[in-house]
Design a protein around this motif. Structure first.
Motif, mmCIF file in Angstrom:
data_model
loop_
_atom_site.group_PDB
_atom_site.id
_atom_site.type_symbol
_atom_site.label_atom_id
_atom_site.label_comp_id
_atom_site.label_asym_id
_atom_site.label_seq_id
_atom_site.Cartn_x
_atom_site.Cartn_y
_atom_site.Cartn_z
ATOM 1 N N LEU A 48 4.531 -11.892 3.278
ATOM 2 C CA LEU A 48 5.133 -12.211 4.576
ATOM 3 C C LEU A 48 6.512 -11.585 4.692
ATOM 4 C CD1 LEU A 48 4.334 -16.031 4.885
ATOM 5 C CD2 LEU A 48 3.669 -14.309 6.567
ATOM 6 N N THR A 55 3.605 -15.432 -1.076
ATOM 7 C CA THR A 55 4.452 -15.381 0.116
ATOM 8 C C THR A 55 5.174 -14.049 0.277
ATOM 9 O OG1 THR A 55 6.309 -16.393 -1.085
ATOM 10 C CG2 THR A 55 4.824 -17.884 0.092
ATOM 11 N N SER A 57 -3.353 -11.150 -0.544
ATOM 12 C CA SER A 57 -2.602 -11.994 0.392
ATOM 13 C C SER A 57 -2.381 -11.276 1.720
ATOM 14 C CB SER A 57 -1.255 -12.401 -0.227
ATOM 15 O OG SER A 57 -1.467 -13.211 -1.365
ATOM 16 N N ARG A 58 -2.110 -9.962 1.666
ATOM 17 C CA ARG A 58 -1.967 -9.192 2.908
ATOM 18 C C ARG A 58 -3.291 -9.160 3.670
ATOM 19 N NH1 ARG A 58 2.170 -8.544 5.779
ATOM 20 N NH2 ARG A 58 1.064 -6.834 6.813
ATOM 21 N N LEU A 116 -1.751 -13.707 10.648
ATOM 22 C CA LEU A 116 -0.296 -13.536 10.661
ATOM 23 C C LEU A 116 0.287 -13.933 12.015
ATOM 24 C CD1 LEU A 116 2.360 -12.584 9.398
ATOM 25 C CD2 LEU A 116 1.783 -10.260 10.126
ATOM 26 N N PHE A 168 0.215 -17.682 12.443
ATOM 27 C CA PHE A 168 1.248 -18.333 11.632
ATOM 28 C C PHE A 168 2.616 -18.192 12.289
ATOM 29 C CE2 PHE A 168 4.147 -18.468 7.847
ATOM 30 C CZ PHE A 168 3.920 -19.797 7.535
ATOM 31 N N SER A 195 10.018 -13.656 3.838
ATOM 32 C CA SER A 195 9.589 -14.829 3.066
ATOM 33 C C SER A 195 10.728 -15.421 2.229
ATOM 34 C CB SER A 195 8.425 -14.458 2.146
ATOM 35 O OG SER A 195 8.790 -13.432 1.243
ATOM 36 N N TYR A 248 -5.015 -12.066 14.550
ATOM 37 C CA TYR A 248 -4.648 -12.022 13.137
ATOM 38 C C TYR A 248 -4.063 -13.363 12.682
ATOM 39 C CZ TYR A 248 -5.148 -6.947 13.554
ATOM 40 O OH TYR A 248 -5.641 -5.684 13.774
ATOM 41 N N ILE A 275 -0.837 -21.063 3.323
ATOM 42 C CA ILE A 275 0.258 -20.085 3.342
ATOM 43 C C ILE A 275 1.546 -20.717 2.833
ATOM 44 C CG2 ILE A 275 1.728 -18.662 4.844
ATOM 45 C CD1 ILE A 275 -0.734 -18.222 6.625
ATOM 46 N N LEU A 323 -3.738 -12.326 5.552
ATOM 47 C CA LEU A 323 -2.935 -12.379 6.783
ATOM 48 C C LEU A 323 -3.513 -11.494 7.881
ATOM 49 C CD1 LEU A 323 0.712 -12.252 5.322
ATOM 50 C CD2 LEU A 323 -0.469 -14.244 6.269
ATOM 51 N N ASN A 324 -4.205 -10.442 7.512
ATOM 52 C CA ASN A 324 -4.768 -9.518 8.491
ATOM 53 C C ASN A 324 -6.206 -9.863 8.899
ATOM 54 O OD1 ASN A 324 -2.502 -7.831 8.811
ATOM 55 N ND2 ASN A 324 -2.968 -6.768 6.899
#
Length: 617
Positions: free
Chosen positions: A116, A113, A140-141, A20, A23, A119, A18, A95, A144-145
């Motif tokens: 996250l 953000t 945005s989610r 996420l 990051f 954040s 992922y 990001i 990240l996935n």
């Protein structure tokens, strides 16, 4: 070549990871870039945006290749990026809200953000920013996935370099010079790369650096403000090569050809085929170059190069101009790099015969228009032969020599000259946590000895040792930490400073003369006396006293204070400190930061601490 003591395994794992998770790895400092084979950040803003758009549309992306290992005796894994540097940088900088992307309705949006966890805290601490016109939360989610295809291996360093070379031999290729460097292991490739970094201003003490530091060490691009301003580099300022060509390492090709001549003599061909052979393992040219470098030493060769470069700069600065404007009176697009090489090598040969420039202005005037009058066969001809090059060097020498005088120069300390300049570059760039400057140890308001300043030096050194246990902390006495302090020094003593990459070298000579009876012995005796009474462990005190050095840099006396972790956490007056940027932060006993400090410092191998801070050289 020294190889790292690290875990090695033949296993290879392919899985989806992922964004996420990658990051989080990035924030924890787990991703590294090996400058021995990795290029700079070269993607344009448009290339970054196109890649992010691919992910936002959930399209597949190419595989990322990671070398995973533990640096013995560490317990945590590091991850070297073999393939995917540009893509990882695009993801993480998106990001962090460093650029927007066009999405759906044709408008530009920044990453949201809020998707996250934590954040708000990261924004408050400066890790993230949040711009207006943000993507919706769900998009945005989803970003990240997204699962990146990641291949992880634990092969040794040599195999990593070979994998990198093979990957970049197909698809979107590296430049020819980047491929030469990527596939080469030896003294010559190190010499060329380090000299190129030294000239551009992106040199680092170690080849292995954090991914997060790459923007500081990369050339600025259209709409991407990186640490090295490409228009301010030596090559572009003098209009020797274009911004485009420096991005594809044309500067390294020039440097390699120059060193080939310096080490192999005037019969060494300047052709591309010969340049290839310089990097080809076990070729006759490569073997001869490796032996010559081993005999002379990388530092000594870089010192020779830097002195000629300094003369070259002084010639054109003396008339407030640059190489291209003086040497060419007509608009020329080709041959500039070749004429630069001929001029550089002419200066080199004259220096080897103890001939030094007596009047820089006279030299600049003598070079006016020679690109048109003396070197037309270089600018007009496609081929760059041994004969053409050697004739150009001979002609330029005949022009320069009347403005030169013969004298025997003292050898000086080439190792410390380069070491200091490297430290000043690092201190103003990506490694500033491990450097600090003090103008002197005298209170200028009272004219008295400043014991508190010496104590602060010791406290700072202990905090550096706790912050990065595997690196040597350095405090340089005789350097102002900002322009305001340098001007204060000038006002007080009536003397100027040397500016080296936004660092201001004042020296302690004026201080010695005014307050210490011109005695460096009295100065260092006071330093030793105060340090001997400092509230630190005995081994720390002993290390600082044993390893400080007094050097002369371009007529300025400096004192270098050093300290490195020796396998345990260092205290100052029974308290623990770390360094955050240029500030000291107290670490409370029992806190999470304290536990991290204990783990970090106990993992350091208990070896001698008198390691040179230029081991990479």
């Amino acid at each position: 070549m020294n190889r790292r003591e690290r875990t090695v395994s033949a296993e290879m794992h392919v899985n989806g990871t992922y964004i996420l998770d990658t990051f989080n790895d990035y924030l924890e400092g787990n991703y590294y870039v090996n400058r021995k084979y990795q290029r700079k950040l070269v993607w344009t803003l448009e290339e970054k945006q196109a890649f992010i758009d691919t992910i936002l549309h959930q399209y597949p992306v190419p595989i990322f290749l990671i070398a995973k290992y533990k640096m013995l005796p560490e317990e945590f894994y590091r991850k070297d990026i073999i393939d995917g540097l540009q893509r990882f940088n695009a993801i993480f900088s998106f990001i962090k809200n460093e650029f927007p992307v066009k999405f759906k309705d044709g408008s530009y949006y920044y990453f949201n953000t809020a998707a996250l966890a934590g954040s708000e805290e990261m924004i408050n601490s400066g890790i993230l920013t949040q711009n207006d016109n943000r993507l919706d939360y769900q998009t945005s989610r989803k970003f990240l996935n997204y699962q990146l295809p990641v291949t992880t291996t634990e092969v040794d360093d040599t195999e990593v370099e070979e994998i990198f070379r093979r990957i970049n031999s197909t698809g979107r290729k590296l430049s020819t010079q980047d491929l030469r460097q990527a596939g080469a292991v030896g003294l010559f490739s190190d010499l060329v790369r380090k000299t190129a970094c030294y000239i551009r201003g992106d040199i680092t003490e170690n080849d292995l650096i954090l991914l997060s530091e790459m923007p500081i060490l990369s050339l600025s691009n259209n709409k991407l403000e990186y640490g090295i301003k490409v228009r301010e580099t030596f090559w572009v300022k003098h209009d020797i090569i274009t911004e485009t060509n420096i991005r594809v390492s044309r500067d390294e090709e020039i440097i390699a050809r120059i060193y080939g001549y310096m080490l192999l003599g005037n019969k060494a061909s300047p052709t591309s085929q010969t340049l290839d052979s310089f990097y080809e393992l076990n070729s006759s040219n490569n073997v001869a170059l490796e032996k010559a470098i081993a005999d002379v030493g990388i530092l000594n060769l870089m010192d020779k190069f830097s002195k000629i470069l300094a003369d070259f700069n002084s010639i054109f600065e003396s008339v407030n101009s640059n190489f291209s404007a003086i040497v060419f009176k007509t608009k020329v697009t080709g041959g500039k790099a070749k004429i630069f090489q001929a001029m550089f090598l002419a200066l080199y040969e004259l220096r080897e015969n103890n001939k030094y420039i007596n009047d820089f202005v006279a030299v600049a005037k003598s070079l006016s228009g020679i690109g048109d009058s003396e070197c037309s066969e270089i600018t007009n001809a496609r081929e760059w032969s041994v004969t053409v090059r050697n004739n150009a060097i001979r002609r330029i020498k005949s022009i320069l020599e009347p403005q030169m005088i013969k004298k025997i120069q003292s050898k000086g300390n080439s190792e410390w000259k380069l070491k200091l300049e490297t430290q000043l570059l690092a201190a103003s760039g990506s490694e500033q946590q491990m450097y600090d400057f003090k103008m002197g140890i005298t209170d200028l308001d009272k004219g008295s000895r400043n014991k508190g300043c010496v104590s602060k030096i010791v406290k700072t050194l202990t905090s550096m040792a706790n912050t990065q246990p595997n690196k040597e902390g350095v405090v340089i006495i005789g350097v102002a930490d900002n322009l305001k302090a340098a001007k204060m020094h000038q006002s007080h003593y009536g003397s100027g400073w040397l500016e080296v990459n936004k660092c201001y070298v004042t020296g302690i000579d004026d201080e010695l003369k005014k307050y210490w009876n011109n005695s460096v012995d009295k100065y260092t005796s006071y330093l030793e006396q105060v340090i001997a009474e400092e509230p630190v462990q005995d081994d720390v005190r002993s290390q600082i006293l044993r390893n400080y050095e007094i050097i002369e840099y371009q007529g300025k006396t400096l004192i270098i204070m050093k300290c490195k972790n020796s396998g345990h956490s260092f205290t100052y007056d029974r308290e623990f400190f770390e360094r955050e940027g240029s500030s000291l932060k107290k670490v409370e006993i029992g806190s999470a930061s304290f536990n991290e400090l204990m783990t970090r410092t106990l993992q350091v191998e208990r070896k001698s601490v008198t390691v040179s801070s230029l081991t990479a050289f």
